[in-house]
Design an enzyme around this catalytic site. Structure first.
Site, PDB file in Angstrom:
ATOM      1  N   GLU A 141      13.695  -6.253  -3.422  1.00 25.30           N
ATOM      2  CA  GLU A 141      12.294  -5.965  -2.701  1.00 25.30           C
ATOM      3  C   GLU A 141      12.277  -6.576  -1.133  1.00 25.30           C
ATOM      4  OE1 GLU A 141      10.462  -3.391  -3.235  1.00 25.30           O
ATOM      5  OE2 GLU A 141      10.740  -2.995  -5.430  1.00 25.30           O
TER       6      GLU A 141
ATOM      7  N   TRP B 282      13.116   2.137   0.071  1.00 25.64           N
ATOM      8  CA  TRP B 282      13.927   1.797  -1.305  1.00 25.64           C
ATOM      9  C   TRP B 282      15.133   2.534  -1.353  1.00 25.64           C
ATOM     10  CZ3 TRP B 282      14.542  -2.474  -4.027  1.00 25.64           C
ATOM     11  CH2 TRP B 282      14.982  -2.239  -5.161  1.00 25.64           C
TER      12      TRP B 282
ATOM     13  N   TYR C  52      17.222   5.854 -11.331  1.00 26.02           N
ATOM     14  CA  TYR C  52      16.554   4.551 -11.166  1.00 26.02           C
ATOM     15  C   TYR C  52      15.170   4.761 -11.886  1.00 26.02           C
ATOM     16  CZ  TYR C  52      13.808   0.772  -9.049  1.00 26.02           C
ATOM     17  OH  TYR C  52      13.265  -0.511  -8.721  1.00 26.02           O
TER      18      TYR C  52
END
Length: 185
Positions: free
Chosen positions: A41, A49, A19
Site C-alpha cells: 500500500e 492499485w 483480487y
C-alpha cells in the site's frame, strides 16, 4: 457468474476481480502478510492499485518474498539492485521505507509484540463493517493508526494509505451493499 455483483472498482479487470473475490476484505491475521500488504500500500501511494497488483509477483521476488528478517538486512547494494528493477516501482524513498519497515517489524517481534496483535489491537480484534453505501478514503481510526505507525517509525503510512490497507486486510469491511462478498467476509 456474469450476474454476480461486485464492488464497482473490481468489475472491469480480471486481475482486480480475482483480487476482490479471493483476497480483498478478508480478515488477515498472518503478521507477515499484514506487513507485506502495508508495504505494498505504501508503494501504491500516488499510483493506481492495479499497477501494484500487476507488479506484486515482481515485488515479492525483489523483496525476498517479503520476509521481514531478510529485508531488514538489505543494504546499499540491495537498494541499488532494487532501483534497477523495472518490475517494481523504483522509488528510493519507498524502497528505504520498506527496509526500515522490516527492521521495525523485527524489533517488535524481538520484544514479543506480534504485528498481527498490534494491527488488530485498534479494533479489539473486531472487523469494522461500514454501511456499504459511502466510499471512505480515511477515518478517525485510520488517522489514529497512522499516527501510531509514524510514531514507531513507519513511513508511507498516512491515514489514506492506512485506510486502504485496513480495507485490503479486512480490518474494515467496505464491500458495497450489493456486493456478493460483503456478507462472506
Amino acid at each position: 457468474m456474469t450476474d454476480t455483483r461486485r464492488c464497482a472498482w473490481a468489475e472491469n479487470d480480471a486481475l482486480m476481480r480475482a483480487y476482490h473475490d479471493e483476497e480483498w476484505g478478508v480478515p488477515q491475521h498472518d503478521s507477515r502478510m499484514l506487513w507485506e500488504m502495508l508495504m505494498l500500500e505504501g508503494f501504491q501511494a500516488g499510483l493506481a492499485w492495479i499497477i501494484i497488483l500487476r507488479k506484486r509477483d515482481a515485488f515479492r521476488k525483489a523483496f525476498a518474498k517479503f520476509d521481514p528478517e531478510k529485508v531488514a538486512r538489505f543494504g546499499k547494494r540491495d537498494i541499488t539492485r532494487l532501483m534497477g528493477d523495472a518490475g517494481i516501482v523504483r522509488a528510493r524513498a519507498k524502497i528505504e521505507a520498506t527496509i526500515r519497515g522490516a527492521q521495525l517489524y523485527c524489533e517488535m517481534a524481538d520484544v514479543g509484540e506480534s504485528f498481527d496483535d498490534f494491527c488488530w489491537s485498534f479494533t479489539k480484534d473486531k472487523v469494522i463493517k461500514n454501511d456499504g453505501r459511502h466510499l471512505l478514503a480515511m477515518t478517525p481510526l485510520s488517522e489514529q493508526i497512522s499516527k501510531e505507525m509514524k510514531r514507531r517509525g513507519f513511513k508511507f503510512v498516512g491515514p489514506t494509505i492506512v485506510y486502504a490497507w485496513m480495507q485490503a486486510v479486512g480490518i474494515a469491511n467496505d464491500h458495497s451493499a450489493k456486493c456478493f462478498r460483503r456478507t462472506q467476509v
